[in-house]
Design a protein around this motif. Structure first.
Motif, PDB file in Angstrom:
ATOM      1  N   ARG A 143       1.130  -0.999  -0.463  1.00  0.00           N
ATOM      2  CA  ARG A 143      -0.084  -0.046   0.353  1.00  0.00           C
ATOM      3  C   ARG A 143       0.832   1.139   0.028  1.00  0.00           C
ATOM      4  O   ARG A 143       0.558   2.670  -0.498  1.00  0.00           O
ATOM      5  CB  ARG A 143      -0.745   0.049   0.905  1.00  0.00           C
ATOM      6  CG  ARG A 143      -2.065  -0.951   1.244  1.00  0.00           C
ATOM      7  CD  ARG A 143      -3.296  -0.986   2.422  1.00  0.00           C
ATOM      8  NE  ARG A 143      -3.997   0.565   2.161  1.00  0.00           N
ATOM      9  CZ  ARG A 143      -4.971   0.583   3.474  1.00  0.00           C
ATOM     10  NH1 ARG A 143      -4.897   0.075   3.572  1.00  0.00           N
ATOM     11  NH2 ARG A 143      -5.147   2.469   2.623  1.00  0.00           N
ATOM     12  N   ARG A 147     -11.648   6.756 -10.286  1.00  0.00           N
ATOM     13  CA  ARG A 147     -11.978   5.662  -9.778  1.00  0.00           C
ATOM     14  C   ARG A 147     -12.421   4.374 -11.020  1.00  0.00           C
ATOM     15  O   ARG A 147     -11.538   2.998 -11.428  1.00  0.00           O
ATOM     16  CB  ARG A 147     -12.520   4.772  -8.575  1.00  0.00           C
ATOM     17  CG  ARG A 147     -11.397   5.661  -7.497  1.00  0.00           C
ATOM     18  CD  ARG A 147     -11.678   5.274  -6.051  1.00  0.00           C
ATOM     19  NE  ARG A 147     -11.039   5.883  -5.322  1.00  0.00           N
ATOM     20  CZ  ARG A 147     -11.027   4.956  -4.008  1.00  0.00           C
ATOM     21  NH1 ARG A 147     -11.465   4.069  -3.414  1.00  0.00           N
ATOM     22  NH2 ARG A 147      -9.797   5.283  -3.180  1.00  0.00           N
ATOM     23  N   TYR A 203     -14.809   8.679   1.435  1.00  0.00           N
ATOM     24  CA  TYR A 203     -13.712   8.303   1.917  1.00  0.00           C
ATOM     25  C   TYR A 203     -15.144   6.569   2.070  1.00  0.00           C
ATOM     26  O   TYR A 203     -14.421   5.686   1.949  1.00  0.00           O
ATOM     27  CB  TYR A 203     -13.356   8.437   2.716  1.00  0.00           C
ATOM     28  CG  TYR A 203     -12.343   7.097   3.718  1.00  0.00           C
ATOM     29  CD1 TYR A 203     -10.994   6.854   2.841  1.00  0.00           C
ATOM     30  CD2 TYR A 203     -12.575   6.396   4.632  1.00  0.00           C
ATOM     31  CE1 TYR A 203      -9.677   6.581   2.955  1.00  0.00           C
ATOM     32  CE2 TYR A 203     -11.530   5.332   4.760  1.00  0.00           C
ATOM     33  CZ  TYR A 203     -10.622   5.140   4.360  1.00  0.00           C
ATOM     34  OH  TYR A 203      -9.768   4.260   4.561  1.00  0.00           O
ATOM     35  N   CYS A 213     -16.564   5.309  -0.472  1.00  0.00           N
ATOM     36  CA  CYS A 213     -15.341   4.381  -1.501  1.00  0.00           C
ATOM     37  C   CYS A 213     -15.086   3.070  -0.700  1.00  0.00           C
ATOM     38  O   CYS A 213     -14.836   2.219  -2.040  1.00  0.00           O
ATOM     39  CB  CYS A 213     -14.340   4.933  -1.568  1.00  0.00           C
ATOM     40  SG  CYS A 213     -14.219   6.291  -2.970  1.00  0.00           S
ATOM     41  N   THR A 214     -15.254   3.413   0.478  1.00  0.00           N
ATOM     42  CA  THR A 214     -15.082   2.090   0.952  1.00  0.00           C
ATOM     43  C   THR A 214     -15.588   1.007   1.710  1.00  0.00           C
ATOM     44  O   THR A 214     -16.148  -0.211   1.549  1.00  0.00           O
ATOM     45  CB  THR A 214     -14.024   2.368   2.178  1.00  0.00           C
ATOM     46  OG1 THR A 214     -14.276   3.636   2.911  1.00  0.00           O
ATOM     47  CG2 THR A 214     -12.149   2.652   1.507  1.00  0.00           C
ATOM     48  N   LYS A 215     -17.179   1.901   1.861  1.00  0.00           N
ATOM     49  CA  LYS A 215     -17.972   1.152   2.765  1.00  0.00           C
ATOM     50  C   LYS A 215     -19.298   0.777   2.246  1.00  0.00           C
ATOM     51  O   LYS A 215     -20.201   0.230   2.561  1.00  0.00           O
ATOM     52  CB  LYS A 215     -17.868   1.757   4.021  1.00  0.00           C
ATOM     53  CG  LYS A 215     -16.901   1.662   5.286  1.00  0.00           C
ATOM     54  CD  LYS A 215     -16.755   0.420   5.843  1.00  0.00           C
ATOM     55  CE  LYS A 215     -15.987   0.565   7.046  1.00  0.00           C
ATOM     56  NZ  LYS A 215     -14.784   0.991   6.253  1.00  0.00           N
ATOM     57  N   GLY A 218     -19.300   2.621  -4.014  1.00  0.00           N
ATOM     58  CA  GLY A 218     -17.990   2.109  -4.151  1.00  0.00           C
ATOM     59  C   GLY A 218     -18.020   1.074  -4.982  1.00  0.00           C
ATOM     60  O   GLY A 218     -16.589   1.262  -5.579  1.00  0.00           O
ATOM     61  N   TYR A 219     -18.474  -0.055  -3.980  1.00  0.00           N
ATOM     62  CA  TYR A 219     -18.354  -1.241  -5.044  1.00  0.00           C
ATOM     63  C   TYR A 219     -18.609  -1.200  -6.165  1.00  0.00           C
ATOM     64  O   TYR A 219     -17.214  -1.690  -7.267  1.00  0.00           O
ATOM     65  CB  TYR A 219     -18.373  -2.547  -4.262  1.00  0.00           C
ATOM     66  CG  TYR A 219     -18.110  -3.501  -4.797  1.00  0.00           C
ATOM     67  CD1 TYR A 219     -17.437  -4.508  -4.765  1.00  0.00           C
ATOM     68  CD2 TYR A 219     -19.897  -4.679  -5.194  1.00  0.00           C
ATOM     69  CE1 TYR A 219     -17.075  -5.907  -5.291  1.00  0.00           C
ATOM     70  CE2 TYR A 219     -19.544  -5.548  -5.738  1.00  0.00           C
ATOM     71  CZ  TYR A 219     -18.476  -6.005  -5.725  1.00  0.00           C
ATOM     72  OH  TYR A 219     -18.214  -7.325  -5.994  1.00  0.00           O
ATOM     73  N   ARG A 267     -15.219   0.718  -8.268  1.00  0.00           N
ATOM     74  CA  ARG A 267     -14.266  -0.164  -8.316  1.00  0.00           C
ATOM     75  C   ARG A 267     -13.910  -1.168 -10.108  1.00  0.00           C
ATOM     76  O   ARG A 267     -13.234  -1.621  -9.991  1.00  0.00           O
ATOM     77  CB  ARG A 267     -13.852  -0.701  -6.969  1.00  0.00           C
ATOM     78  CG  ARG A 267     -12.499  -0.086  -6.211  1.00  0.00           C
ATOM     79  CD  ARG A 267     -12.098  -1.076  -5.086  1.00  0.00           C
ATOM     80  NE  ARG A 267     -13.060  -1.769  -4.529  1.00  0.00           N
ATOM     81  CZ  ARG A 267     -13.876  -1.406  -3.780  1.00  0.00           C
ATOM     82  NH1 ARG A 267     -13.533   0.027  -3.200  1.00  0.00           N
ATOM     83  NH2 ARG A 267     -14.568  -2.702  -3.034  1.00  0.00           N
ATOM     84  N   ASN A 312      -7.184   9.088  -2.925  1.00  0.00           N
ATOM     85  CA  ASN A 312      -8.123   9.337  -1.596  1.00  0.00           C
ATOM     86  C   ASN A 312      -8.434  10.719  -1.707  1.00  0.00           C
ATOM     87  O   ASN A 312      -7.546  11.495  -1.134  1.00  0.00           O
ATOM     88  CB  ASN A 312      -7.008   8.231  -0.848  1.00  0.00           C
ATOM     89  CG  ASN A 312      -6.887   8.674   0.086  1.00  0.00           C
ATOM     90  OD1 ASN A 312      -7.988   9.272   0.969  1.00  0.00           O
ATOM     91  ND2 ASN A 312      -6.400   7.319   1.252  1.00  0.00           N
TER      92      ASN A 312
END
Lengths: 319, 387
Positions: free
Chosen positions: B23, B91, B244, B247-249, B253-254, B257, B326
């Motif tokens: 990372r 993204r 954020y 994107c992540t939760k 966001g999924y 990606r 990010n």
């Protein structure tokens, strides 16, 4: 008769400005035919404009200006070629980076030249070195089509270039190789064609053409040296014109002159009474037209199943 | 995998594809390219005959003086929004280069209640900022929908469409604010109220000025009490946190990606591309539009074509890339860009270099960042070879 000369004037303007688009578009057609998009045109054109006018002033020779603009932009394009072809990185990102870099240094050096390097004596030379329309005797006096014979030398040269580009791409062995590299690099590679070398050549010459186009804008259209943007989105329209031309150098003529006309139309339209209140909006006419044309072209491409070179934007690696 | 022998030595450079990208590697490459860009940019100064050491020491002074830092935040704040705006679309490999236009349209929309106010139509004062905020988001969002729709429906190149829209929105501002234009401060519709206001301040209209009337105090974003920092920064922090989280939760966001990995794969997975890209671009345009809201309510207090000169939208592209998409990193990198741009402004005054040199630096950093991506994907090592 008055109206005829007006049409004549309009055509001369459209063809002169259209040549800016034409030169840049031809370069991008070549690069994209080999499979590499170069989004850096706008920046390369700013650099070409700066180098072209400064060299032309100091050598008192516009042709050396064109040549050095071509070479400088070609050298900068090597970065793009290296990133996309050798390192196989994101072509869009690399092109955008080139655009912003070229924009920044092109304008910085132009402003610096005006403030520090060029005195009144040098600036006085501009009228002497810039290109003027040359009227061919007899033919140039014909109504309307006389405009075709009253252009500057580079405008004729650009027409010859588009014929040459078409001939090379569609009638020669190396052109066939370039196209096959853009369509199916793996097959081309298997057939013994040097994919990497051809792509390098196409990107470097294509970038050089953008520099040439910027120098042409300066030396034949608006020779103003100032520390502000001068290309003003024309590089992006040139990229749109590649799609409009379906990657064909001869069709690029049509699109380039069409947009030359749209740009020049501004000067005519702003005099008309009903447009009085919206003059700044008239400047956006080429950009609105570009969106509409791009949409029509994309629908057409989907329907007829033609379109971009198959491998456009995709890096090729042997793994 | 390959190794290239360095001629005349016992060493070779070995290039290996990284199977797992740790990372921290992208972050290290980002920071390295920023530093290398600034050092390499020194060549530009040498080319114009200015000692780069002199320049760097000046920048060093700027970076620690409180007033300059204030100025840096002022520049950074709009860029925070134009860069965060790109997190979702980039993204999913949708190249929205239209942040500039969405920013400008947001600024135009935010002006609407102010224009009504000066024409004599009042709202309760506490409503202005929330309404301007909403209008900017919605207008920017709609400006982002067109390229999204064209791309999803007919595969029209989104880079070109968004770029064209940038020019169109700037010309829209020119039209609105030019002398004789409908929003120009000299418009007779504003005469009664605006002239009285100016008289109170002891200022006169400048004939031929390109710009709207200024935004009244109650509709400006205030500073955080007790500090020199504008409260817009709090909005930026909250939005970074929300982004954020998205994107992540979240499912959104999924899906973004998945599309980013492979558009075709996403199709087989049953993701509705049209719907997704419309949602993402509405959010993206909306966030850039909020940048426009911040730009005019926090600093400029008016709308004029000047707003397009700074190139906030274009800077956002590089910031988003440097920040590796990010949203929280976007805030920090924007601040770095604020310092860079503020330094260029001061260099223009002190050394007579065009402020476009900042753009040159940004471009250089961007190029190095793109090239540096090689090191994200490949491991380069020096190895010893036998014979």
């Amino acid at each position: 008769m008055v109206e005829l000369t007006m049409i004549n004037q309009f055509l001369i303007g459209a063809l002169t400005v259209g040549t800016i688009y034409l030169i840049a578009t031809l370069g991008e057609v070549l690069a994209e035919r080999s499979g590499i998009v170069n989004l850096g045109l706008e920046g390369l054109m700013e650099v070409g404009a700066t180098v072209g006018i400064i060299v032309a002033i100091f050598t008192e020779n516009p042709w050396l200006g064109f040549l050095t603009a071509f070479i400088t932009a070609a050298i900068i394009s090597v970065i793009h070629a290296f990133a996309c072809i050798t390192l196989k990185l994101n072509q869009f990102a690399s092109g955008l980076a080139l655009y912003i870099f070229g924009l920044g240094i092109g304008i910085t050096f132009r402003g610096y030249a005006r403030d520090v390097m060029l005195g009144p004596k040098e600036l006085m030379k501009i009228p002497k070195i810039r290109l003027y329309p040359v009227k061919i005797p007899l033919l140039g006096d014909l109504p309307v089509i006389g405009a075709l014979f009253s252009l500057n030398v580079m405008a004729y040269f650009a027409v010859i270039l588009s014929i040459v580009f078409w001939f090379i791409l569609f009638r020669t062995r190396i052109g066939l190789d370039i196209r096959s590299v853009g369509e199916n690099p793996a097959a081309a590679d298997a057939a013994g064609i040097n994919v990497f070398r051809l792509r390098y050549i196409a990107v470097i010459i294509g970038g050089g053409m953008a520099g040439l186009s910027g120098a042409y804008l300066m030396l034949a259209h608006t020779p103003q040296i100032m520390g502000a943007p001068i290309i003003l989105g024309r590089g992006w329209i040139a990229i749109a014109l590649v799609i409009f031309s379906f990657w064909n150098p001869l069709r690029a003529l049509l699109g380039a002159y069409l947009f030359g006309g749209l740009e020049i139309a501004y000067f005519w339209l702003q005099g008309i009474e009903i447009f009085k209140g919206v003059i700044p909006l008239l400047k956006a006419v080429p950009h609105v037209s570009a969106i509409i044309l791009l949409t029509i072209m994309s629908i057409e491409a989907l329907r007829r199943r033609i379109g971009a070179p198959e491998a456009l934007g995709k890096p090729y690696s042997r793994e | 995998m390959m190794a290239i022998r360095i001629p005349g030595t016992k060493y070779a450079v070995k290039v290996e594809k990284r199977l797992i990208v740790r990372r921290e590697i992208p972050a290290i490459v980002s920071i390295a390219s920023a530093i290398a860009g600034i050092l390499l940019g020194g060549l530009i100064f040498i080319a114009v005959g200015i000692s780069p050491i002199d320049v760097y020491s000046r920048i060093g002074r700027i970076a620690i003086s409180p007033t300059a830092l204030m100025g840096a935040i002022e520049i950074a704040l709009p860029i925070m929004f134009t860069s965060m705006a790109l997190v979702l679309p980039f993204r999913m490999a949708f190249y929205n280069i239209g942040g500039e236009g969405q920013f400008e349209v947001g600024a135009i929309a935010a002006m609407i209640p102010v224009i009504f106010y000066w024409s004599g139509m009042d709202l309760p004062q506490f409503l202005y900022l929330p309404i301007m905020f909403m209008l900017a988001f919605i207008a920017g969002g709609f400006w982002g929908l067109l390229p999204a729709f064209l791309r999803a429906k007919w595969r029209v190149n989104e880079i070109l469409v968004t770029l064209m829209l940038n020019t169109i929105s700037l010309q829209l501002i020119w039209w609105l604010t030019t002398p004789g234009g409908p929003w120009n401060e000299a418009n007779p519709a504003f005469k009664e109220r605006y002239l009285a206001y100016l008289k109170e301040l002891g200022v006169h209209l400048i004939p031929g000025f390109k710009g709207t009337p200024v935004i009244p105090e109650f509709a400006r974003l205030p500073r955080i009490p007790g500090t020199l920092v504008n409260s817009g920064i709090l909005v930026a922090i909250i939005i970074a946190a929300i982004l954020y989280f998205i994107c992540t939760k979240t499912l959104l966001g999924y899906e973004v990606r998945v599309v980013g990995d492979s558009e075709r794969g996403a199709m087989y997975a049953g993701i509705n591309y049209l719907k997704l890209v419309l949602i993402v671009m509405f959010i993206s345009g909306g966030l850039a539009g909020l940048g426009g809201f911040i730009g005019i309510t926090a600093f400029l207090p008016k709308l004029s074509p000047e707003i397009g000169v700074a190139g906030y939208g274009y800077a956002g592209i590089i910031v988003a890339w440097l920040a590796r998409l990010n949203p929280i990193a976007c805030l920090l990198v924007s601040f770095f860009f604020g310092i860079l741009t503020k330094s260029a402004d001061l260099l223009q005054q002190e050394l007579k270099i065009s402020r476009f040199i900042a753009v040159g630096f940004e471009g250089l950093i961007f190029i190095l960042l793109v090239l540096g991506d090689f090191f994200v994907h490949y491991k380069v090592r020096l190895i010893k070879v036998r014979r």
